[in-house]
Design an enzyme around this catalytic site. Structure first.
Site, mmCIF file in Angstrom:
data_model
loop_
_atom_site.group_PDB
_atom_site.id
_atom_site.type_symbol
_atom_site.label_atom_id
_atom_site.label_comp_id
_atom_site.label_asym_id
_atom_site.label_seq_id
_atom_site.Cartn_x
_atom_site.Cartn_y
_atom_site.Cartn_z
ATOM 1 N N ASP A 143 0.811 -1.223 0.000
ATOM 2 C CA ASP A 143 0.000 0.000 0.000
ATOM 3 C C ASP A 143 0.847 1.276 0.000
ATOM 4 O O ASP A 143 0.344 2.349 -0.315
ATOM 5 C CB ASP A 143 -0.931 0.018 1.225
ATOM 6 C CG ASP A 143 -2.021 -1.045 1.140
ATOM 7 O OD1 ASP A 143 -2.133 -1.679 0.073
ATOM 8 O OD2 ASP A 143 -2.740 -1.248 2.132
ATOM 9 N N MET A 187 -5.385 -2.868 -5.446
ATOM 10 C CA MET A 187 -5.430 -2.795 -3.972
ATOM 11 C C MET A 187 -4.906 -1.461 -3.429
ATOM 12 O O MET A 187 -4.210 -0.717 -4.130
ATOM 13 C CB MET A 187 -4.636 -3.940 -3.365
ATOM 14 C CG MET A 187 -5.418 -5.218 -3.193
ATOM 15 S SD MET A 187 -4.392 -6.451 -2.359
ATOM 16 C CE MET A 187 -5.619 -7.679 -1.969
ATOM 17 N N ARG A 189 -5.931 -0.012 0.582
ATOM 18 C CA ARG A 189 -7.111 0.130 1.411
ATOM 19 C C ARG A 189 -7.578 1.574 1.553
ATOM 20 O O ARG A 189 -8.714 1.898 1.274
ATOM 21 C CB ARG A 189 -6.788 -0.456 2.783
ATOM 22 C CG ARG A 189 -7.918 -1.135 3.417
ATOM 23 C CD ARG A 189 -7.498 -2.071 4.498
ATOM 24 N NE ARG A 189 -6.212 -1.798 5.093
ATOM 25 C CZ ARG A 189 -5.508 -2.704 5.740
ATOM 26 N NH1 ARG A 189 -5.968 -3.918 5.859
ATOM 27 N NH2 ARG A 189 -4.354 -2.407 6.274
HETATM 28 O O1 F6P Z 1 -1.648 -5.315 3.379
HETATM 29 C C1 F6P Z 1 -2.447 -4.358 2.769
HETATM 30 C C2 F6P Z 1 -3.490 -5.002 1.936
HETATM 31 O O2 F6P Z 1 -2.872 -5.740 0.942
HETATM 32 C C3 F6P Z 1 -4.518 -4.035 1.333
HETATM 33 O O3 F6P Z 1 -4.115 -3.495 0.117
HETATM 34 C C4 F6P Z 1 -5.748 -4.904 1.235
HETATM 35 O O4 F6P Z 1 -6.926 -4.129 1.270
HETATM 36 C C5 F6P Z 1 -5.626 -5.756 2.456
HETATM 37 O O5 F6P Z 1 -4.259 -5.895 2.730
HETATM 38 C C6 F6P Z 1 -6.242 -7.133 2.336
HETATM 39 O O6 F6P Z 1 -6.178 -7.793 3.551
HETATM 40 P P1 F6P Z 1 -6.071 -9.374 3.739
HETATM 41 O O7 F6P Z 1 -4.667 -9.798 3.475
HETATM 42 O O8 F6P Z 1 -6.381 -9.576 5.182
HETATM 43 O O9 F6P Z 1 -7.030 -9.987 2.784
#
Ligand code: F6P
Length: 401
Positions: A143, A187, A189
């Site tokens: 991110d 991606m 967040r």
């Molecule tokens: O680590 C950040 C991230 O990759 C974000 O970009 C994404 O929204 C989130 O993690 C997804 O989370 P998880 O790995 O718990 O599915």
């Protein structure tokens, strides 16, 4: 003589194992360090005493080379939030017990914003209780939203994967004579860094993605239609990069992780449906999803080498400089030639905080990014690591082998 421990936490990237390699290698330089323990599944490994002696796993130069080009976390990961020790210190006591049992005097945590919360809380607890254990954070996240650092390990490789995939999508989308709209969900967040990085294709004369939407900008469906209409006047196949975090009505799962973050996914599909209804032409959406986190076959060598370097610098910070409660950061010295230094900063400055894509790097219409953004991103995606292949498939370092 004493021992150290390292763990990996949060979402995977292509560079987390490179930082693990950096920690392991740097520790070998210090005669006072006896064993480097790897904790399984982040802080859970310390809580439940699931430690492994890394010298039993990383035994050859070949192992190190494989680790460098293996994505994700060989030690496993977690999204585990420690309670505030003022309210309940039982987890902290358990952690201290495990660390003392194995004579661990320094703990290195490779992770993002939430993982820095763990570094901060542990260090605060150790200081308050006069426990002589150093805690250092090693940044990582695709991110790129950790405050204080120019960029985060893992981001450059994810950006390179996104740009490469987009270029392939662009080739695919242009084959027919009919008009089409392709929406690619990327991606990130809360912050739009990774989506914005898709602009690097411009460096090779590629105008797509023609529209880029980030969470940092207001988003409206009306404006999206207007932007597409305008783009269609110039391009038969309109390509749109959209961040998973943009503010629009979308299929939210409603499920949150331990840190309260909502799982985001599906904005591309949502937009695909409304855009098809509105324009009545061929519309496709593609969610890059987890592939963008672990695309090590197209990793950035700059990213992997920096990840290794910052892992080593963390060990030096704790052992040579006797420092604790820090997160290691990159400071960009120059862009051309590209040079970065490594600087420790108080982890309180980045724990639980997010760094957003700069407003001044977004165009006036709020649907693309500027040349400054391109100049920032380009050095981070340079270079390709030598990948080992077996039966035509990249070889990964695996603990279960
Ligand atoms: O680590 C950040 C991230 O990759 C974000 O970009 C994404 O929204 C989130 O993690 C997804 O989370 P998880 O790995 O718990 O599915």
């Amino acid at each position: 003589m004493f021992n150290i421990a390292v763990a990996q936490s949060g979402g995977p990237t292509a560079a987390i194992n490179a930082s693990l390699c950096g920690v392991f290698e740097a520790a070998q330089k210090y005669s006072e360090i006896s064993t480097v323990y790897g904790a399984l599944n982040g802080i859970e490994g310390i809580l439940y005493d699931r430690l492994t002696d890394l010298s039993q796993i990383i035994t050859t130069e070949h192992d190190k080379n494989l680790l460098m080009t293996t994505p994700s976390t060989v030690l496993g990961s977690c999204r585990y939030k420690l309670k505030d020790f003022g309210e309940d210190d039982s987890e902290y006591k358990k952690i201290t017990e495990t660390l003392n049992k194995h004579d661990i005097k320094a703990f290195f945590y490779i992770g993002g914003n939430d993982s820095m919360d763990t570094v901060m809380k542990l260090d605060d607890y150790f200081r308050e209780n006069n426990i002589d254990i150093k805690v250092i954070g090693i940044p990582k996240t695709i991110d790129n939203d950790l405050p204080e650092t120019d960029h985060t390990p893992g981001f450059g490789s994810a950006a390179k994967y996104v740009a490469t995939s987009l270029q392939e999508i662009i080739r695919d989308s242009r084959v027919y004579s009919i008009p089409s709209i392709t929406i690619v969900e990327i991606m990130g967040r809360e912050a739009g860094w990774l989506t914005a990085s898709s602009c690097v294709l411009r460096a090779n004369g590629e105008p797509a993605p023609h529209l880029i939407y980030l969470p940092e900008c207001e988003f409206s469906e009306k404006k999206l239609y207007h932007d597409i209409e305008k783009a269609q006047k110039q391009y038969k196949a309109v390509i749109i990069a959209v961040s998973e975090g943009i503010d629009c009505v979308r299929s939210k799962s409603g499920i949150t992780d331990a840190f309260g973050h909502t799982y985001l996914s599906g904005v591309g599909k949502y937009l695909e449906n409304i855009v098809r209804d509105h324009f009545g032409c061929k519309v496709r959406s593609i969610e890059l999803n987890v592939m963008q986190r672990c695309g090590s076959h197209i990793a950035s060598l700059t990213d992997l080498e920096e990840a290794r370097r910052i892992g080593g610098a963390a060990v030096d910070e704790a052992v040579s400089r006797n420092n604790t409660g820090m997160m290691m950061t990159f400071a960009r010295i120059s862009n051309n030639p590209y040079r970065v230094g490594i600087v420790p900063v108080d982890v309180h400055k980045s724990a639980n905080k997010a760094r957003f894509f700069p407003k001044e790097w977004i165009n006036e219409e709020g649907n693309n990014v500027t040349i400054d953004a391109l100049n920032y991103f380009l050095p981070l995606i340079q270079g390709e690591p030598a990948i080992e292949f077996q039966n035509g498939i990249p070889v990964h370092f695996r603990l279960d082998q």
